[in-house]
Write a protein that holds these residues in place. Structure first.
Motif, PDB file in Angstrom:
ATOM      1  N   ARG A   1      16.540  18.851   2.343  1.00 41.55           N
ATOM      2  CA  ARG A   1      17.110  17.493   3.129  1.00 41.55           C
ATOM      3  C   ARG A   1      18.395  17.935   3.835  1.00 41.55           C
ATOM      4  O   ARG A   1      19.326  18.465   3.111  1.00 41.55           O
ATOM      5  CB  ARG A   1      17.357  16.591   2.067  1.00 41.55           C
ATOM      6  CG  ARG A   1      18.201  15.061   2.632  1.00 41.55           C
ATOM      7  CD  ARG A   1      18.501  14.140   1.936  1.00 41.55           C
ATOM      8  NE  ARG A   1      19.124  14.359   0.600  1.00 41.55           N
ATOM      9  CZ  ARG A   1      20.085  13.503   0.294  1.00 41.55           C
ATOM     10  NH1 ARG A   1      20.354  12.511   0.614  1.00 41.55           N
ATOM     11  NH2 ARG A   1      20.772  13.995  -0.982  1.00 41.55           N
ATOM     12  N   VAL A   2      18.302  17.691   4.929  1.00 40.36           N
ATOM     13  CA  VAL A   2      19.496  17.679   5.828  1.00 40.36           C
ATOM     14  C   VAL A   2      19.771  16.272   6.578  1.00 40.36           C
ATOM     15  O   VAL A   2      19.018  15.697   7.530  1.00 40.36           O
ATOM     16  CB  VAL A   2      19.815  18.593   7.128  1.00 40.36           C
ATOM     17  CG1 VAL A   2      21.031  18.753   7.839  1.00 40.36           C
ATOM     18  CG2 VAL A   2      19.427  20.139   6.339  1.00 40.36           C
ATOM     19  N   GLN A   3      20.758  15.619   6.079  1.00 37.62           N
ATOM     20  CA  GLN A   3      21.228  14.383   6.797  1.00 37.62           C
ATOM     21  C   GLN A   3      22.587  13.861   7.263  1.00 37.62           C
ATOM     22  O   GLN A   3      23.545  14.640   6.834  1.00 37.62           O
ATOM     23  CB  GLN A   3      20.910  13.308   5.539  1.00 37.62           C
ATOM     24  CG  GLN A   3      20.841  11.637   5.726  1.00 37.62           C
ATOM     25  CD  GLN A   3      20.786  11.040   4.788  1.00 37.62           C
ATOM     26  OE1 GLN A   3      20.693  11.532   3.404  1.00 37.62           O
ATOM     27  NE2 GLN A   3      20.653   9.630   4.525  1.00 37.62           N
TER      28      GLN A   3
ATOM     29  N   LYS B   1      29.179  11.392  11.095  1.00 31.55           N
ATOM     30  CA  LYS B   1      30.539  12.181  10.606  1.00 31.55           C
ATOM     31  C   LYS B   1      30.148  13.122   9.323  1.00 31.55           C
ATOM     32  O   LYS B   1      30.557  14.168   9.567  1.00 31.55           O
ATOM     33  CB  LYS B   1      31.632  11.342  10.070  1.00 31.55           C
ATOM     34  CG  LYS B   1      32.089  10.387  11.259  1.00 31.55           C
ATOM     35  CD  LYS B   1      33.350   9.541  10.851  1.00 31.55           C
ATOM     36  CE  LYS B   1      33.802   8.582  11.757  1.00 31.55           C
ATOM     37  NZ  LYS B   1      34.991   7.773  11.220  1.00 31.55           N
ATOM     38  N   VAL B   2      29.550  12.657   8.281  1.00 34.97           N
ATOM     39  CA  VAL B   2      29.358  13.338   6.929  1.00 34.97           C
ATOM     40  C   VAL B   2      28.032  13.831   7.102  1.00 34.97           C
ATOM     41  O   VAL B   2      26.894  13.229   7.032  1.00 34.97           O
ATOM     42  CB  VAL B   2      29.744  12.494   5.999  1.00 34.97           C
ATOM     43  CG1 VAL B   2      29.696  13.265   4.646  1.00 34.97           C
ATOM     44  CG2 VAL B   2      31.159  11.843   6.066  1.00 34.97           C
ATOM     45  N   ALA B   3      27.666  15.120   7.103  1.00 35.23           N
ATOM     46  CA  ALA B   3      26.274  15.895   6.637  1.00 35.23           C
ATOM     47  C   ALA B   3      26.194  15.879   5.167  1.00 35.23           C
ATOM     48  O   ALA B   3      26.933  16.503   4.313  1.00 35.23           O
ATOM     49  CB  ALA B   3      26.358  17.328   7.326  1.00 35.23           C
ATOM     50  N   VAL B   4      25.060  15.662   4.712  1.00 35.40           N
ATOM     51  CA  VAL B   4      24.613  15.937   3.452  1.00 35.40           C
ATOM     52  C   VAL B   4      23.407  17.160   3.815  1.00 35.40           C
ATOM     53  O   VAL B   4      22.344  17.005   4.216  1.00 35.40           O
ATOM     54  CB  VAL B   4      23.771  14.582   2.802  1.00 35.40           C
ATOM     55  CG1 VAL B   4      23.388  14.883   1.426  1.00 35.40           C
ATOM     56  CG2 VAL B   4      25.005  13.643   2.656  1.00 35.40           C
ATOM     57  N   LEU B   5      23.633  18.188   2.847  1.00 32.45           N
ATOM     58  CA  LEU B   5      22.720  19.456   2.707  1.00 32.45           C
ATOM     59  C   LEU B   5      22.378  19.605   1.480  1.00 32.45           C
ATOM     60  O   LEU B   5      22.959  19.856   0.219  1.00 32.45           O
ATOM     61  CB  LEU B   5      23.537  20.465   3.225  1.00 32.45           C
ATOM     62  CG  LEU B   5      22.872  21.831   3.354  1.00 32.45           C
ATOM     63  CD1 LEU B   5      21.662  21.810   4.124  1.00 32.45           C
ATOM     64  CD2 LEU B   5      23.515  22.918   4.004  1.00 32.45           C
TER      65      LEU B   5
ATOM     66  N   ALA C   1      24.347  21.864   9.945  1.00 32.06           N
ATOM     67  CA  ALA C   1      25.472  21.107   9.258  1.00 32.06           C
ATOM     68  C   ALA C   1      26.876  21.323   9.810  1.00 32.06           C
ATOM     69  O   ALA C   1      27.927  20.714   9.847  1.00 32.06           O
ATOM     70  CB  ALA C   1      25.394  21.113   7.868  1.00 32.06           C
ATOM     71  N   SER C   2      27.175  22.582  10.461  1.00 29.31           N
ATOM     72  CA  SER C   2      28.486  22.921  10.993  1.00 29.31           C
ATOM     73  C   SER C   2      29.015  22.333  11.733  1.00 29.31           C
ATOM     74  O   SER C   2      30.199  22.207  12.126  1.00 29.31           O
ATOM     75  CB  SER C   2      28.328  24.378  11.350  1.00 29.31           C
ATOM     76  OG  SER C   2      27.502  24.466  12.778  1.00 29.31           O
TER      77      SER C   2
ATOM     78  N   LEU D   1      31.271  17.796   4.958  1.00 30.66           N
ATOM     79  CA  LEU D   1      29.979  18.176   4.368  1.00 30.66           C
ATOM     80  C   LEU D   1      29.931  17.872   2.915  1.00 30.66           C
ATOM     81  O   LEU D   1      30.912  18.323   2.053  1.00 30.66           O
ATOM     82  CB  LEU D   1      29.738  19.758   4.572  1.00 30.66           C
ATOM     83  CG  LEU D   1      28.606  20.420   4.103  1.00 30.66           C
ATOM     84  CD1 LEU D   1      27.307  19.878   4.548  1.00 30.66           C
ATOM     85  CD2 LEU D   1      28.690  22.073   4.474  1.00 30.66           C
ATOM     86  N   ILE D   2      28.766  17.508   2.470  1.00 28.67           N
ATOM     87  CA  ILE D   2      28.465  17.222   1.107  1.00 28.67           C
ATOM     88  C   ILE D   2      27.495  18.085   0.836  1.00 28.67           C
ATOM     89  O   ILE D   2      26.174  18.260   1.436  1.00 28.67           O
ATOM     90  CB  ILE D   2      27.859  15.745   0.667  1.00 28.67           C
ATOM     91  CG1 ILE D   2      29.466  14.896   1.127  1.00 28.67           C
ATOM     92  CG2 ILE D   2      27.628  15.763  -0.658  1.00 28.67           C
ATOM     93  CD1 ILE D   2      28.824  13.355   1.057  1.00 28.67           C
ATOM     94  N   LEU D   3      27.554  19.124  -0.277  1.00 32.92           N
ATOM     95  CA  LEU D   3      26.620  19.898  -0.742  1.00 32.92           C
ATOM     96  C   LEU D   3      25.860  19.547  -1.877  1.00 32.92           C
ATOM     97  O   LEU D   3      26.545  19.516  -2.829  1.00 32.92           O
ATOM     98  CB  LEU D   3      27.245  21.530  -0.631  1.00 32.92           C
ATOM     99  CG  LEU D   3      26.387  22.755  -0.836  1.00 32.92           C
ATOM    100  CD1 LEU D   3      25.699  22.723   0.565  1.00 32.92           C
ATOM    101  CD2 LEU D   3      27.074  23.915  -1.130  1.00 32.92           C
ATOM    102  N   ASP D   4      24.682  19.333  -1.989  1.00 44.24           N
ATOM    103  CA  ASP D   4      24.121  18.525  -3.040  1.00 44.24           C
ATOM    104  C   ASP D   4      23.164  19.625  -3.842  1.00 44.24           C
ATOM    105  O   ASP D   4      22.310  20.173  -3.510  1.00 44.24           O
ATOM    106  CB  ASP D   4      22.942  17.434  -2.732  1.00 44.24           C
ATOM    107  CG  ASP D   4      22.413  16.771  -3.679  1.00 44.24           C
ATOM    108  OD1 ASP D   4      22.555  16.903  -4.703  1.00 44.24           O
ATOM    109  OD2 ASP D   4      21.777  15.607  -3.496  1.00 44.24           O
ATOM    110  N   LEU D   5      23.697  19.863  -5.239  1.00 45.47           N
ATOM    111  CA  LEU D   5      23.069  21.009  -5.975  1.00 45.47           C
ATOM    112  C   LEU D   5      22.961  20.157  -7.214  1.00 45.47           C
ATOM    113  O   LEU D   5      22.467  21.025  -8.147  1.00 45.47           O
ATOM    114  CB  LEU D   5      24.330  21.870  -6.110  1.00 45.47           C
ATOM    115  CG  LEU D   5      24.956  22.777  -5.293  1.00 45.47           C
ATOM    116  CD1 LEU D   5      26.185  23.795  -5.742  1.00 45.47           C
ATOM    117  CD2 LEU D   5      23.891  23.264  -4.306  1.00 45.47           C
ATOM    118  N   ARG D   6      22.486  18.962  -7.384  1.00 47.56           N
ATOM    119  CA  ARG D   6      22.156  18.267  -8.492  1.00 47.56           C
ATOM    120  C   ARG D   6      20.833  18.647  -8.944  1.00 47.56           C
ATOM    121  O   ARG D   6      20.651  18.705 -10.307  1.00 47.56           O
ATOM    122  CB  ARG D   6      22.313  16.581  -8.183  1.00 47.56           C
ATOM    123  CG  ARG D   6      23.642  16.074  -7.840  1.00 47.56           C
ATOM    124  CD  ARG D   6      23.485  14.615  -7.623  1.00 47.56           C
ATOM    125  NE  ARG D   6      22.836  14.401  -6.329  1.00 47.56           N
ATOM    126  CZ  ARG D   6      22.705  13.157  -5.729  1.00 47.56           C
ATOM    127  NH1 ARG D   6      23.005  12.109  -6.460  1.00 47.56           N
ATOM    128  NH2 ARG D   6      21.978  13.052  -4.373  1.00 47.56           N
ATOM    129  N   ALA D   7      20.038  19.036  -8.183  1.00 44.10           N
ATOM    130  CA  ALA D   7      18.559  19.578  -8.640  1.00 44.10           C
ATOM    131  C   ALA D   7      18.257  20.765  -8.636  1.00 44.10           C
ATOM    132  O   ALA D   7      17.352  21.244  -8.505  1.00 44.10           O
ATOM    133  CB  ALA D   7      17.442  18.632  -7.794  1.00 44.10           C
TER     134      ALA D   7
END
Length: 301
Positions: free
Chosen positions: A105-107, A112-116, A139-140, A145-151
């Motif tokens: 996912r890249v959103q 303003k805020v990217a989620v990767l 995302a740059s 930037l929000i880096l999602d490492l939950r999974a």
């Protein structure tokens, strides 16, 4: 008429004990564990009729002394190749092909805020450099930037350094790895140049974690936290800092044995057993909303 072959745990235990004493990063613990496995075998604790049951029993005993979650006897439903590490590699390739190379996912939120999202793991860099570079370059352009490492369940330290390189401005010492016997020590640094655009080291960065986040994903979060580069939002992670190798000890069983230990240059220690502690504790389910709100507040300020 067919004759079934009775499952024999003794050869598995003997080989696992041998591998422990030869390769485990903590030799004294290895000796204790090897003795424990042999004792439990003699007591009949491993008198089970299939490999999966044995895997559960042996893993519990392997983790009973120091709680090392990388130390296990892993069961594989499909027959595993005899070559060292091959079982894990086959499973990784299947996951890589079904997760857009580990970047599902890249959103962009609020323009303003990217989620990767990086999941289910940080794949070997020779596979993952292209999808990681494409996603990080995209995302740059975001303001935060929000880096999602939950999974994310772990992976390749080289991929950790590759991601960090996009999130820092200068070449930076990230980690020092001490290998079995401390005869070989390796430092990991971020790269001075990256393919594509660099998000850089000054814009807001948030990292989402859960109690499933493990191993190399923990290193990524820990590196950024110790450098003061990111705010960790979510739950404490699982706490596995020892890189492992895998050896086939039965057609369906793999001995997973840590062969190194990480030492962070800032903290002088690592996240083994404790996990990465969030700067903003909340449930994993709520962490994205929290980080998004924090990012917007920081941008507004």
């Amino acid at each position: 008429m067919t004759t079934s072959t009775k499952f024999a745990p003794a050869p598995v235990i003997d080989e696992t004990a041998r591998l422990l004493t030869e390769h485990y990063i903590f030799p004294e613990v290895a000796q204790q564990l090897a003795g424990l496995l042999q004792q439990r075998l003699a007591e009949g604790a491993y008198d089970v009729d299939d490999a999966e049951k044995l895997a559960h029993l042996v893993t519990a005993d392997l983790q009973s002394i120091n709680g090392d979650r990388h130390l296990s006897l892993k069961h594989h439903a499909n027959q595993v190749p005899a070559k060292k590490g091959a079982a894990n590699l086959d499973a990784m390739r299947r996951d890589f092909d079904t997760s857009l190379g580990g970047v599902p996912r890249v959103q962009l939120l609020d323009q303003k805020v990217a989620v990767l999202e990086l999941a289910p793991m940080l794949f070997p860099l020779e596979w993952a450099a292209e999808p990681l570079s494409a996603a990080l370059t995209l995302a740059s352009r975001a303001q935060a930037l929000i880096l999602d490492l939950r999974a994310n369940l772990g992976g390749d330290p080289d991929s950790v350094a590759f991601v960090c390189s996009h999130l820092l401005d200068e070449r930076t010492h990230l980690n020092t790895m001490h290998w079995h016997g401390d005869t070989r020590i390796e430092q990991t640094w971020s790269q001075p140049h990256v393919p594509g655009a660099r998000y850089g080291g000054s814009k807001p960065l948030y990292v989402l974690t859960s109690n499933r986040t493990f191993s190399a994903a923990e290193e990524l979060a820990y590196n950024l936290q110790q450098l003061g580069r990111a705010t960790i939002v979510g739950e404490a992670t699982r706490g596995g800092a020892h890189p492992r190798d895998g050896w086939t000890v039965h057609p369906h069983l793999e001995a997973s044995i840590p062969v190194g230990r990480a030492v962070n240059p800032v903290s002088g220690t690592n996240w083994e057993g404790t996990g990465v502690q969030p700067d903003v504790p909340c449930t994993a389910a709520d962490s994205l909303d929290h980080a998004h709100a924090l990012a917007l507040t920081q941008l507004a300020g």
